[in-house]
Motif scaffolding. Structure first.
Motif, mmCIF file in Angstrom:
data_model
loop_
_atom_site.group_PDB
_atom_site.id
_atom_site.type_symbol
_atom_site.label_atom_id
_atom_site.label_comp_id
_atom_site.label_asym_id
_atom_site.label_seq_id
_atom_site.Cartn_x
_atom_site.Cartn_y
_atom_site.Cartn_z
ATOM 1 N N GLY A 19 0.820 -1.213 0.000
ATOM 2 C CA GLY A 19 0.000 0.000 0.000
ATOM 3 C C GLY A 19 0.844 1.249 0.000
ATOM 4 O O GLY A 19 0.565 2.208 -0.714
ATOM 5 N N ALA A 20 1.928 1.258 0.769
ATOM 6 C CA ALA A 20 2.818 2.422 0.799
ATOM 7 C C ALA A 20 3.476 2.625 -0.551
ATOM 8 O O ALA A 20 3.613 3.747 -1.023
ATOM 9 N N GLN A 21 3.881 1.538 -1.203
ATOM 10 C CA GLN A 21 4.495 1.655 -2.520
ATOM 11 C C GLN A 21 3.473 2.175 -3.523
ATOM 12 O O GLN A 21 3.770 3.046 -4.332
ATOM 13 N N ALA A 22 2.253 1.678 -3.460
ATOM 14 C CA ALA A 22 1.215 2.129 -4.384
ATOM 15 C C ALA A 22 0.945 3.617 -4.183
ATOM 16 O O ALA A 22 0.777 4.352 -5.135
ATOM 17 N N ASN A 23 0.904 4.063 -2.914
ATOM 18 C CA ASN A 23 0.650 5.468 -2.644
ATOM 19 C C ASN A 23 1.761 6.362 -3.163
ATOM 20 O O ASN A 23 1.512 7.501 -3.522
ATOM 21 N N ALA A 24 3.001 5.884 -3.200
ATOM 22 C CA ALA A 24 4.114 6.672 -3.701
ATOM 23 C C ALA A 24 3.963 6.937 -5.187
ATOM 24 O O ALA A 24 4.520 7.886 -5.710
ATOM 25 N N ASP A 25 3.189 6.111 -5.892
ATOM 26 C CA ASP A 25 3.000 6.250 -7.324
ATOM 27 C C ASP A 25 1.601 6.757 -7.665
ATOM 28 O O ASP A 25 1.119 6.568 -8.773
ATOM 29 N N THR A 26 0.957 7.390 -6.703
ATOM 30 C CA THR A 26 -0.385 7.901 -6.900
ATOM 31 C C THR A 26 -0.432 9.356 -6.463
ATOM 32 O O THR A 26 0.215 9.739 -5.491
ATOM 33 N N ALA A 27 -1.191 10.155 -7.209
ATOM 34 C CA ALA A 27 -1.371 11.565 -6.866
ATOM 35 C C ALA A 27 -2.809 11.954 -7.156
ATOM 36 O O ALA A 27 -3.515 11.270 -7.912
ATOM 37 N N ASN A 28 -3.239 13.048 -6.538
ATOM 38 C CA ASN A 28 -4.613 13.512 -6.686
ATOM 39 C C ASN A 28 -4.635 15.028 -6.818
ATOM 40 O O ASN A 28 -3.728 15.711 -6.337
ATOM 41 N N ALA A 29 -5.697 15.526 -7.424
ATOM 42 C CA ALA A 29 -5.938 16.967 -7.483
ATOM 43 C C ALA A 29 -7.432 17.197 -7.310
ATOM 44 O O ALA A 29 -8.241 16.537 -7.963
ATOM 45 N N GLU A 30 -7.775 18.101 -6.429
ATOM 46 C CA GLU A 30 -9.161 18.529 -6.249
ATOM 47 C C GLU A 30 -9.336 19.800 -7.075
ATOM 48 O O GLU A 30 -8.635 20.779 -6.848
ATOM 49 N N LEU A 31 -10.244 19.773 -8.033
ATOM 50 C CA LEU A 31 -10.452 20.890 -8.943
ATOM 51 C C LEU A 31 -11.465 21.883 -8.383
ATOM 52 O O LEU A 31 -12.517 21.485 -7.886
ATOM 53 N N ALA A 124 6.187 10.880 -10.222
ATOM 54 C CA ALA A 124 7.254 11.570 -9.488
ATOM 55 C C ALA A 124 7.732 12.828 -10.205
ATOM 56 O O ALA A 124 8.153 13.794 -9.558
ATOM 57 N N ASP A 125 7.648 12.863 -11.541
ATOM 58 C CA ASP A 125 8.079 14.038 -12.312
ATOM 59 C C ASP A 125 7.278 15.285 -11.954
ATOM 60 O O ASP A 125 7.748 16.409 -12.148
ATOM 61 N N LEU A 126 6.068 15.099 -11.475
ATOM 62 C CA LEU A 126 5.170 16.222 -11.204
ATOM 63 C C LEU A 126 5.478 16.924 -9.890
ATOM 64 O O LEU A 126 4.903 17.961 -9.584
ATOM 65 N N PHE A 127 6.418 16.367 -9.123
ATOM 66 C CA PHE A 127 6.741 16.904 -7.807
ATOM 67 C C PHE A 127 8.142 17.503 -7.774
ATOM 68 O O PHE A 127 8.947 17.181 -6.914
ATOM 69 N N ASP A 128 8.417 18.398 -8.726
ATOM 70 C CA ASP A 128 9.685 19.125 -8.696
ATOM 71 C C ASP A 128 9.581 20.223 -7.639
ATOM 72 O O ASP A 128 8.658 20.221 -6.816
ATOM 73 N N ASN A 129 10.487 21.195 -7.644
ATOM 74 C CA ASN A 129 10.534 22.226 -6.593
ATOM 75 C C ASN A 129 9.248 23.026 -6.441
ATOM 76 O O ASN A 129 8.912 23.454 -5.342
ATOM 77 N N ASP A 130 8.529 23.271 -7.555
ATOM 78 C CA ASP A 130 7.316 24.085 -7.464
ATOM 79 C C ASP A 130 6.049 23.301 -7.762
ATOM 80 O O ASP A 130 4.967 23.873 -7.896
ATOM 81 N N GLY A 131 6.133 21.986 -7.861
ATOM 82 C CA GLY A 131 4.964 21.146 -8.048
ATOM 83 C C GLY A 131 4.313 21.308 -9.406
ATOM 84 O O GLY A 131 4.900 21.874 -10.333
ATOM 85 N N SER A 132 3.083 20.828 -9.529
ATOM 86 C CA SER A 132 2.324 20.876 -10.781
ATOM 87 C C SER A 132 0.847 21.010 -10.456
ATOM 88 O O SER A 132 0.416 20.745 -9.342
ATOM 89 N N ALA A 133 0.071 21.419 -11.464
ATOM 90 C CA ALA A 133 -1.371 21.575 -11.296
ATOM 91 C C ALA A 133 -2.079 21.019 -12.523
ATOM 92 O O ALA A 133 -1.482 20.872 -13.592
#
Length: 176
Positions: A19-31, A124-133
């Motif tokens: 589960g921890a490994q799966a969460n490391a490869d998952t991201a979410n955005a609330e629009l 993981a690419d989406l989490f650079d210094n300023d993140g992504s949207a």
């Protein structure tokens, strides 16, 4: 009895690790829209080199809308320009940006749902210094795909950079 407890503990620990490994490869955005009203959510989950993107949205204008990952994880500006341009770590032309996603079709009742796979980026690419949207635009994206016969006059910079997707209707910061 002790063996059964040890086995159950091992299974539980393995489940937590998976589960921890799966969460490391998952991201979410609330629009949220420009009035800060919640209008949907996006989930990005990675498996075997592909990212599955799923969106569910409501309270949007019917029709096709540009749908992109933007380079900065900031939706604080009233027009969402704080999210900057499209996510484009390779510096390529529009249509080939890593953040260029398929247009989102919103139904007549204002709802939309879409799921697709991409290999243009890793979560993981989406989490650079300023993140992504994630941004939903007002108009469809033409991916700067302008046939030669229409190049008199040539496409303008907005077409080439953004595919004429228009203003930004909704934004969500990508988070883990």
């Amino acid at each position: 009895m002790r063996h059964k407890l040890a086995s159950a503990s091992a299974v539980f620990a393995l489940t937590l690790a998976i589960g921890a490994q799966a969460n490391a490869d998952t991201a979410n955005a609330e629009l949220h829209d420009t009035n800060d009203k919640a209008v949907g959510s996006v989930t990005l989950s990675e498996d075997n080199g592909k990212v599955t993107v799923s969106i569910e949205a409501q309270a949007l204008p019917a029709g096709f809308h540009g749908f992109h990952i933007h380079a900065v994880g900031d939706c604080s500006a009233s027009d969402f320009t704080s999210a900057s341009g499209h996510f484009n770590p390779s510096g390529v032309d529009h249509g080939d940006h890593a953040g260029d996603l398929p247009n989102l079709l919103v139904m007549g009742d204002g709802t939309a749902a879409m799921t697709f796979d991409t290999d243009r980026f890793a979560v993981a690419d989406l989490f650079d210094n300023d993140g992504s949207a994630i941004i939903i635009h007002a108009a469809p994206d033409n991916y700067a795909n302008i046939p030669e016969r229409y190049h008199e006059p040539p496409p303008d910079d907005a077409t080439l950079a953004t595919g004429d997707a228009g203003s930004r209707l909704a934004c969500g910061v990508i988070e883990q």
